[in-house]
Design an enzyme around this catalytic site. Structure first.
Site, PDB file in Angstrom:
ATOM      1  CE1 TYR A  18      68.130  54.072  60.990  1.00  0.00           C
ATOM      2  CE2 TYR A  18      66.611  53.153  59.066  1.00  0.00           C
ATOM      3  CZ  TYR A  18      66.931  54.077  59.968  1.00  0.00           C
ATOM      4  OH  TYR A  18      66.212  55.217  60.062  1.00  0.00           O
ATOM      5  CE1 TYR A 178      70.664  54.223  51.096  1.00  0.00           C
ATOM      6  CE2 TYR A 178      68.690  55.630  52.033  1.00  0.00           C
ATOM      7  CZ  TYR A 178      69.323  54.408  51.606  1.00  0.00           C
ATOM      8  OH  TYR A 178      68.396  53.268  51.454  1.00  0.00           O
ATOM      9  CG  HIS A 179      68.103  60.211  52.841  1.00  0.00           C
ATOM     10  ND1 HIS A 179      69.102  60.484  53.380  1.00  0.00           N
ATOM     11  CD2 HIS A 179      67.492  59.204  53.371  1.00  0.00           C
ATOM     12  CE1 HIS A 179      69.267  59.497  54.443  1.00  0.00           C
ATOM     13  NE2 HIS A 179      68.238  58.836  54.687  1.00  0.00           N
ATOM     14  CE  LYS A 548      54.227  60.986  51.835  1.00  0.00           C
ATOM     15  NZ  LYS A 548      54.782  59.601  51.869  1.00  0.00           N
ATOM     16  CG  ASP A 552      55.856  58.384  54.662  1.00  0.00           C
ATOM     17  OD1 ASP A 552      57.201  58.509  54.539  1.00  0.00           O
ATOM     18  OD2 ASP A 552      55.283  57.877  53.910  1.00  0.00           O
ATOM     19  CG  HIS A 554      60.778  58.146  52.845  1.00  0.00           C
ATOM     20  ND1 HIS A 554      60.695  58.135  54.486  1.00  0.00           N
ATOM     21  CD2 HIS A 554      62.219  58.062  52.541  1.00  0.00           C
ATOM     22  CE1 HIS A 554      61.887  58.045  54.886  1.00  0.00           C
ATOM     23  NE2 HIS A 554      62.795  58.085  53.890  1.00  0.00           N
TER      24      HIS A 554
END
Length: 674
Positions: A18, A178-179, A548, A552, A554
């Protein structure tokens, strides 16, 4: 057995790294270097402005250009990204979601330019790869969504219908569990929520009427999954076998798919980056190997493609050598070991069969629960799935802090010899090009100067008109690419028609760890007492703003801080992701907070934190302390403190209760109470 009698090996999985950063030229050099080392597929990381539909000269892109991936604001940069890489021979995975249709269109046009002697249809038929394009998990965990769910699903189903007819070797969506795991999902939740997402997507394609019954089997056959593999590799092996069983059932029973090949569970893997530690980062290598085994050992549930993080990703951006090391881990397993010479080594194992059966049963029950709520979209909009993930993540954090779950080098066995790998911390990672933002903005300016503005305007108008109907948007999108529109213009046009969306944060209804023990009880008392002192005995509570800034998305860390702060007795202000520094300052003023906590994982802390500090000075609240958390190198942490930040927390500071205690210290110091 002699060498001559060795069994024929299975073909290994596609090996990816990646990668993408700074500029298209730098990323192109990295790709060609990795391919020369034996990598067999590309996996493209795009920067956050590209993922969320902003050009690099947009105020929203400030500090984010080229940080977590490569900026691709127009066709010219896409050409540079794949220069001298023949796309007709490549298998390319693109981690892109909200703007997936746009990036696929640019990829197709670049491929057409590479093969001028072939028709566009002939070129499209050769292209192989994947666009991630799972927007539902973006609302739950990764945060690069743009449009409301119904419009996002429309874009996905348009892409699926287009690719099944025009780019038959392309996987138009990668359903991502995945996340979900990174956001705290248990194996049961990971199975259930990923499969519910697949059901929502397939139902949308069916309802759109763009694909007939005969082609619907092909749609199911092109659905791929992107899965996380954690360090509990026996459980992960069983999870993958459960995925295979459940997908076969769903595609056969719900959708009537007769061909077993079309019902095959096809998946790629990035092993768990969440579990990589900043403390004793050399331990990450054995973690990565164990995680790789969980998705390769079982032949009947083996990954089709695999990419491994680098040992130092908890510290910052990996260097080419670090990525090479991760590629070599795959190559040793595939080519030196005898793994690929055998049938499934777990067939007949009572232990594996029992665990798989348990996971299948619990996942079926959770799938049924989500379907009763109205399906995956309804469970996003109500906040049900997000709350469940935040609660699971809080429980996991609690187990780590109590020592019930051991992380070697972090909460146990933390004494260490000095590491030669990290003797020079700043040299152990790669720095993103500080000129990337200026270079990308200049590229957009030059691009716009050379294009036909009337042609661009006509293409974008046609796109907007098509978006108001039920026409497939891939055609107008390709026309906009050929006319020379930019990423921000394409997304901006659709924002005007579809509107934007803010997903539920899941924090208010999440179950935390309010009874985590004496440590939290002591902090809670300090929070209460300090609130009394600050309010002059008026019973006031300490107010913490968790912000935040930037693009981003996440948000796992910010959410866990918010939940623990609430459990510690703070009044918490958390408005979700993607806020501008100005919005954060406004909230701090309006809510009259005692501390501002900023969470940034994209590497844009040196641009965004000073912008918040400057805004607070201008608003007259520079006496309110600011703390920062994220993946922040030591040298940057020192500079942030010199700029006025009260405390910096990084992944090595895993104790949330200790962080709460530190916030009380910071507030007391700012209030002159000690």
């Amino acid at each position: 057995m002699t060498d001559q009698q060795r069994p024929v090996r299975d073909r290994p999985w596609v090996m990816r790294t990646y990668a993408g950063h700074s500029t298209a030229e730098a990323s192109n050099a990295l790709y060609r270097n990795n391919l020369a080392k034996g990598q067999t597929g590309l996996s493209v990381a795009f920067d956050l402005p590209t993922q969320t539909g902003y050009d690099p000269d947009s105020p929203m892109a400030r500090g984010e250009v080229g940080k977590v991936g490569v900026p691709v604001p127009h066709l010219g940069e896409m050409r540079k990204l794949f220069d001298q890489i023949p796309l007709g021979e490549m298998n390319t995975s693109m981690t892109i979601n909200a703007t997936a249709m746009w990036l696929l269109a640019m990829y197709q046009v670049v491929a057409e330019e590479q093969y001028p002697d072939l028709s566009p249809e002939e070129v499209a038929a050769q292209l192989a790869g994947t666009t991630q394009n799972d927007i539902i998990k973006e609302y739950l965990s990764r945060g690069t969504y743009v449009f409301p769910p119904e419009h996002s699903l429309r874009l996905i189903s348009d892409m699926i219908a287009y690719t099944v007819h025009q780019i038959p070797k392309w996987n138009p969506i990668n359903i991502c569990s995945y996340h979900l795991q990174e956001a705290g999902a248990t194996p049961t939740q990971e199975l259930a929520y990923a499969l519910c997402t697949a059901i929502a997507v397939l139902d949308q394609v069916k309802d759109s009427g763009q694909v007939d019954e005969q082609d619907f089997e092909k749609v199911v056959g092109r659905i791929s999954f992107f899965v996380n593999a954690g360090v509990r590799f026996v459980e992960e092996t069983c999870k993958m076998r459960a995925f295979v069983q459940l997908w076969d059932e769903i595609t056969r029973d719900r959708y009537g798919v007769q061909d077993p090949k079309m019902r095959r569970f096809r998946y790629g893997v990035q092993v768990n980056s969440l579990g990589l530690t900043e403390a004793q980062p050399e331990n990450n290598v054995q973690r990565i190997v164990l995680e790789m085994l969980g998705v390769t050992l079982s032949k009947n549930a083996r990954a089709r493609a695999l990419q491994l993080p680098a040992w130092n990703e908890a510290l910052g951006l990996p260097r080419p050598w670090d990525q090479q090391w991760s590629l070599r881990l795959q190559q040793v397993l595939a080519f030196e070991s005898d793994l690929l010479e055998y049938d499934d080594i777990f067939d007949g194992s009572h232990v594996i069969e029992a665990k798989v059966a348990e996971l299948v049963e619990s996942a079926r029950a959770e799938i049924d629960r989500v379907q009763e709520l109205g399906g995956a979209i309804a469970a996003v909009e109500s906040g049900y799935m997000k709350q469940a993930l935040v609660s699971s993540h809080a429980a996991r954090r609690g187990r780590i802090e109590s020592g019930e779950e051991i992380i070697v080098g972090v909460n146990k066995f933390d004494t260490t010899e000095p590491s030669p790998l990290t003797a020079d911390l700043d040299g152990a990672i790669m720095a993103a090009d500080p000129e990337a933002e200026r270079t990308a903005a200049a590229s957009v300016e030059a691009w716009k100067a050379e294009r036909d503005e009337d042609e661009v305007e006509a293409a974008l108008t046609a796109l907007a008109e098509a978006a108001k109907t039920d026409a497939n948007l891939m055609g107008p999108t390709l026309a906009a690419v050929r006319a020379g529109a930019t990423t921000g213009e394409w997304a901006g046009t659709l924002r005007e028609v579809f509107g934007e969306f803010r997903a539920p944060t899941g924090v208010s209804g999440a179950v935390g760890v309010a009874e985590v023990g004496a440590g939290l009880a002591a902090v809670r008392e300090r929070v209460r007492a300090t609130g009394e002192e600050v309010s002059g005995g008026g019973g006031g509570r300490l107010r913490l703003l968790v912000g935040k800034p930037g693009l981003d998305g996440h948000s796992n860390g910010a959410e866990q801080v918010a939940v623990r702060a609430r459990d510690a007795g703070f009044e918490v202000v958390y408005q979700g992701i993607r806020l501008t520094p100005e919005q954060i300052v406004s909230a701090a003023v309006a809510e009259d907070v005692h501390c501002v906590g900023l969470s940034i994982l994209s590497g844009s802390h040196m641009e965004l934190v000073p912008a918040v500090l400057e805004g607070m000075r201008a608003a007259g609240i520079d006496d309110v302390p600011v703390i920062v958390g994220g993946i922040i190198p030591d040298s940057d942490a020192r500079r942030l403190k010199e700029a006025g930040v009260a405390a910096v927390y990084t992944p090595k500071d895993f104790g949330l209760t200790e962080i709460m205690d530190g916030i009380v210290d910071v507030i007391r110091a700012a209030q002159g109470l000690d």
